[in-house]
Write a protein that holds these residues in place. Sequence first.
Motif, PDB file in Angstrom:
ATOM      1  N   GLY A 127       0.807  -1.028   0.020  1.00  0.00           N
ATOM      2  CA  GLY A 127      -0.090   0.064   0.025  1.00  0.00           C
ATOM      3  C   GLY A 127       0.569   1.313  -0.310  1.00  0.00           C
ATOM      4  O   GLY A 127       0.087   2.223  -0.075  1.00  0.00           O
ATOM      5  N   THR A 128       2.450   1.121  -0.296  1.00  0.00           N
ATOM      6  CA  THR A 128       2.983   2.080   0.131  1.00  0.00           C
ATOM      7  C   THR A 128       3.634   2.448  -1.479  1.00  0.00           C
ATOM      8  O   THR A 128       4.793   1.484  -1.425  1.00  0.00           O
ATOM      9  CB  THR A 128       3.911   2.112   1.218  1.00  0.00           C
ATOM     10  OG1 THR A 128       2.781   2.351   2.502  1.00  0.00           O
ATOM     11  CG2 THR A 128       4.472   3.876   1.440  1.00  0.00           C
ATOM     12  N   LYS A 129       3.533   4.205  -2.615  1.00  0.00           N
ATOM     13  CA  LYS A 129       3.886   3.921  -3.486  1.00  0.00           C
ATOM     14  C   LYS A 129       5.104   5.342  -3.129  1.00  0.00           C
ATOM     15  O   LYS A 129       4.978   6.194  -3.148  1.00  0.00           O
ATOM     16  CB  LYS A 129       3.613   4.418  -4.345  1.00  0.00           C
ATOM     17  CG  LYS A 129       2.553   3.005  -4.938  1.00  0.00           C
ATOM     18  CD  LYS A 129       1.881   3.392  -6.380  1.00  0.00           C
ATOM     19  CE  LYS A 129       1.260   1.602  -6.944  1.00  0.00           C
ATOM     20  NZ  LYS A 129       0.031   2.397  -8.153  1.00  0.00           N
ATOM     21  N   VAL A 130       6.823   4.461  -3.456  1.00  0.00           N
ATOM     22  CA  VAL A 130       7.802   5.942  -3.300  1.00  0.00           C
ATOM     23  C   VAL A 130       8.261   5.857  -4.793  1.00  0.00           C
ATOM     24  O   VAL A 130       8.389   4.400  -5.798  1.00  0.00           O
ATOM     25  CB  VAL A 130       9.268   5.192  -2.263  1.00  0.00           C
ATOM     26  CG1 VAL A 130       9.642   6.402  -2.407  1.00  0.00           C
ATOM     27  CG2 VAL A 130       8.264   5.273  -1.471  1.00  0.00           C
ATOM     28  N   TYR A 131       8.718   7.108  -5.158  1.00  0.00           N
ATOM     29  CA  TYR A 131       8.516   7.391  -6.964  1.00  0.00           C
ATOM     30  C   TYR A 131       9.590   8.701  -6.678  1.00  0.00           C
ATOM     31  O   TYR A 131       9.350   9.652  -6.102  1.00  0.00           O
ATOM     32  CB  TYR A 131       7.393   7.727  -7.478  1.00  0.00           C
ATOM     33  CG  TYR A 131       5.829   8.868  -6.435  1.00  0.00           C
ATOM     34  CD1 TYR A 131       5.680   9.720  -7.508  1.00  0.00           C
ATOM     35  CD2 TYR A 131       5.159   8.316  -5.895  1.00  0.00           C
ATOM     36  CE1 TYR A 131       5.778  10.797  -6.885  1.00  0.00           C
ATOM     37  CE2 TYR A 131       4.073   8.935  -5.394  1.00  0.00           C
ATOM     38  CZ  TYR A 131       4.282  10.905  -5.857  1.00  0.00           C
ATOM     39  OH  TYR A 131       3.135  11.936  -5.591  1.00  0.00           O
ATOM     40  N   ALA A 132      10.137   8.672  -8.526  1.00  0.00           N
ATOM     41  CA  ALA A 132      10.341   9.490  -8.877  1.00  0.00           C
ATOM     42  C   ALA A 132       9.452  10.733  -9.945  1.00  0.00           C
ATOM     43  O   ALA A 132       9.100   9.424 -10.519  1.00  0.00           O
ATOM     44  CB  ALA A 132      12.068   9.739  -8.969  1.00  0.00           C
ATOM     45  N   LEU A 133       9.330  11.898  -9.725  1.00  0.00           N
ATOM     46  CA  LEU A 133       8.047  12.246 -11.282  1.00  0.00           C
ATOM     47  C   LEU A 133       9.285  13.264 -11.915  1.00  0.00           C
ATOM     48  O   LEU A 133       9.875  14.091 -11.780  1.00  0.00           O
ATOM     49  CB  LEU A 133       6.958  12.539 -10.312  1.00  0.00           C
ATOM     50  CG  LEU A 133       7.121  14.106  -8.894  1.00  0.00           C
ATOM     51  CD1 LEU A 133       7.201  15.500  -9.892  1.00  0.00           C
ATOM     52  CD2 LEU A 133       6.451  13.832  -8.379  1.00  0.00           C
ATOM     53  N   ALA A 134       9.554  13.621 -13.420  1.00  0.00           N
ATOM     54  CA  ALA A 134       9.457  14.627 -13.813  1.00  0.00           C
ATOM     55  C   ALA A 134       8.013  15.567 -14.747  1.00  0.00           C
ATOM     56  O   ALA A 134       6.879  14.639 -15.025  1.00  0.00           O
ATOM     57  CB  ALA A 134      10.519  14.840 -14.986  1.00  0.00           C
ATOM     58  N   ASP A 135       7.935  16.288 -15.431  1.00  0.00           N
ATOM     59  CA  ASP A 135       6.096  16.915 -15.408  1.00  0.00           C
ATOM     60  C   ASP A 135       7.037  18.398 -16.806  1.00  0.00           C
ATOM     61  O   ASP A 135       7.897  18.658 -16.091  1.00  0.00           O
ATOM     62  CB  ASP A 135       5.238  17.380 -15.160  1.00  0.00           C
ATOM     63  CG  ASP A 135       5.201  17.939 -14.010  1.00  0.00           C
ATOM     64  OD1 ASP A 135       5.981  18.328 -13.707  1.00  0.00           O
ATOM     65  OD2 ASP A 135       4.356  18.502 -12.612  1.00  0.00           O
ATOM     66  N   TRP A 136       6.237  18.753 -17.308  1.00  0.00           N
ATOM     67  CA  TRP A 136       6.189  20.073 -17.451  1.00  0.00           C
ATOM     68  C   TRP A 136       4.459  20.644 -17.181  1.00  0.00           C
ATOM     69  O   TRP A 136       3.597  20.214 -17.248  1.00  0.00           O
ATOM     70  CB  TRP A 136       5.870  19.594 -19.643  1.00  0.00           C
ATOM     71  CG  TRP A 136       6.273  21.219 -19.994  1.00  0.00           C
ATOM     72  CD1 TRP A 136       6.878  22.385 -20.264  1.00  0.00           C
ATOM     73  CD2 TRP A 136       4.463  22.126 -20.842  1.00  0.00           C
ATOM     74  NE1 TRP A 136       6.451  23.708 -21.301  1.00  0.00           N
ATOM     75  CE2 TRP A 136       5.152  23.481 -21.052  1.00  0.00           C
ATOM     76  CE3 TRP A 136       3.590  21.400 -20.674  1.00  0.00           C
ATOM     77  CZ2 TRP A 136       3.860  23.839 -21.426  1.00  0.00           C
ATOM     78  CZ3 TRP A 136       2.629  22.512 -21.116  1.00  0.00           C
ATOM     79  CH2 TRP A 136       2.594  23.384 -21.708  1.00  0.00           C
ATOM     80  N   GLN A 137       4.803  22.102 -16.861  1.00  0.00           N
ATOM     81  CA  GLN A 137       4.097  22.801 -16.630  1.00  0.00           C
ATOM     82  C   GLN A 137       3.833  24.221 -17.428  1.00  0.00           C
ATOM     83  O   GLN A 137       4.579  24.855 -17.811  1.00  0.00           O
ATOM     84  CB  GLN A 137       4.348  22.904 -15.555  1.00  0.00           C
ATOM     85  CG  GLN A 137       3.490  22.027 -14.279  1.00  0.00           C
ATOM     86  CD  GLN A 137       3.911  22.381 -13.129  1.00  0.00           C
ATOM     87  OE1 GLN A 137       4.236  23.333 -12.724  1.00  0.00           O
ATOM     88  NE2 GLN A 137       4.807  21.111 -12.221  1.00  0.00           N
ATOM     89  N   SER A 138       2.121  24.165 -17.792  1.00  0.00           N
ATOM     90  CA  SER A 138       1.909  26.163 -18.735  1.00  0.00           C
ATOM     91  C   SER A 138       2.808  26.690 -18.109  1.00  0.00           C
ATOM     92  O   SER A 138       2.295  26.484 -16.521  1.00  0.00           O
ATOM     93  CB  SER A 138       1.253  25.837 -19.748  1.00  0.00           C
ATOM     94  OG  SER A 138       0.129  25.659 -18.592  1.00  0.00           O
ATOM     95  N   LYS A 139       2.305  28.298 -18.022  1.00  0.00           N
ATOM     96  CA  LYS A 139       3.005  29.490 -17.519  1.00  0.00           C
ATOM     97  C   LYS A 139       1.577  29.554 -17.045  1.00  0.00           C
ATOM     98  O   LYS A 139       0.623  29.749 -17.380  1.00  0.00           O
ATOM     99  CB  LYS A 139       3.425  30.514 -18.270  1.00  0.00           C
ATOM    100  CG  LYS A 139       2.521  30.647 -19.390  1.00  0.00           C
ATOM    101  CD  LYS A 139       3.028  31.668 -20.204  1.00  0.00           C
ATOM    102  CE  LYS A 139       2.753  31.756 -21.708  1.00  0.00           C
ATOM    103  NZ  LYS A 139       3.616  33.085 -22.217  1.00  0.00           N
ATOM    104  N   ASN A 140       1.531  29.925 -15.474  1.00  0.00           N
ATOM    105  CA  ASN A 140       0.442  30.098 -15.314  1.00  0.00           C
ATOM    106  C   ASN A 140       0.850  31.722 -15.171  1.00  0.00           C
ATOM    107  O   ASN A 140      -0.721  32.036 -13.495  1.00  0.00           O
ATOM    108  CB  ASN A 140       0.715  30.068 -13.292  1.00  0.00           C
ATOM    109  CG  ASN A 140       2.644  30.437 -12.520  1.00  0.00           C
ATOM    110  OD1 ASN A 140       2.663  31.234 -12.740  1.00  0.00           O
ATOM    111  ND2 ASN A 140       3.040  29.412 -11.551  1.00  0.00           N
ATOM    112  N   CYS A 141       0.756  32.601 -15.272  1.00  0.00           N
ATOM    113  CA  CYS A 141       0.568  33.903 -15.880  1.00  0.00           C
ATOM    114  C   CYS A 141       1.338  34.692 -17.174  1.00  0.00           C
ATOM    115  O   CYS A 141       1.781  34.217 -17.349  1.00  0.00           O
ATOM    116  CB  CYS A 141       1.118  34.869 -14.292  1.00  0.00           C
ATOM    117  SG  CYS A 141       2.497  35.335 -14.548  1.00  0.00           S
ATOM    118  N   LYS A 142       0.840  35.454 -17.359  1.00  0.00           N
ATOM    119  CA  LYS A 142       0.493  35.993 -18.833  1.00  0.00           C
ATOM    120  C   LYS A 142       1.939  35.779 -18.742  1.00  0.00           C
ATOM    121  O   LYS A 142       2.499  36.195 -20.279  1.00  0.00           O
ATOM    122  CB  LYS A 142      -0.076  37.243 -18.803  1.00  0.00           C
ATOM    123  CG  LYS A 142      -0.472  38.097 -20.329  1.00  0.00           C
ATOM    124  CD  LYS A 142      -1.456  39.279 -20.559  1.00  0.00           C
ATOM    125  CE  LYS A 142      -1.029  39.482 -21.492  1.00  0.00           C
ATOM    126  NZ  LYS A 142      -2.284  40.954 -22.305  1.00  0.00           N
TER     127      LYS A 142
END
Length: 155
Positions: free
Chosen positions: A91-106
């Motif tokens: 029931g316990t997952k340990v993980y590494a992550l990577a993602d791309w995120q769009s800009k959060n303001c103009k």
Amino acid sequence: MRIALVSLAAVVAVAAATPALANEARVEARGGVIWDGSNSEATLGVAAGYDYDLGETAFIGIQGSADKILTDDTRVSWGVGGRIGVVAAPGTKVYALADWQSKNCKYCNSAVGVGGGVQQDIGTRYYLKAEYQHLLIGDNTPDADRGLVGVGVKF
């Protein structure tokens, strides 16, 4: 920046090509804080993902997200990425992550987030999780950090 984007694309491609065993979809609500060298703000969001089992003790997954910094002049930042990890205990997952995120303001820049987290099952359908991400922003914009906690449901 290009290396991070290529790495992210590789994680997503591997996740899409991985054969399914006991796959698991998930949806969550999450909140936390985002900070840079001089400011910190609260953030709220949602995420949905799909994990593919790689045997009994490892997994790889894809995820989409929508997060909003709770201050004026910001907008929803959309994200797409992946995670890879191990089942550290039942029931316990340990993980590494990577993602791309769009800009959060103009006038902001998009970002690539790298980090890690832990997800703990509560019963068979629900889970809690905690994550940390370092956001690589670029274009002479200071990098930022984000800590999130979430509650979700698995399908």
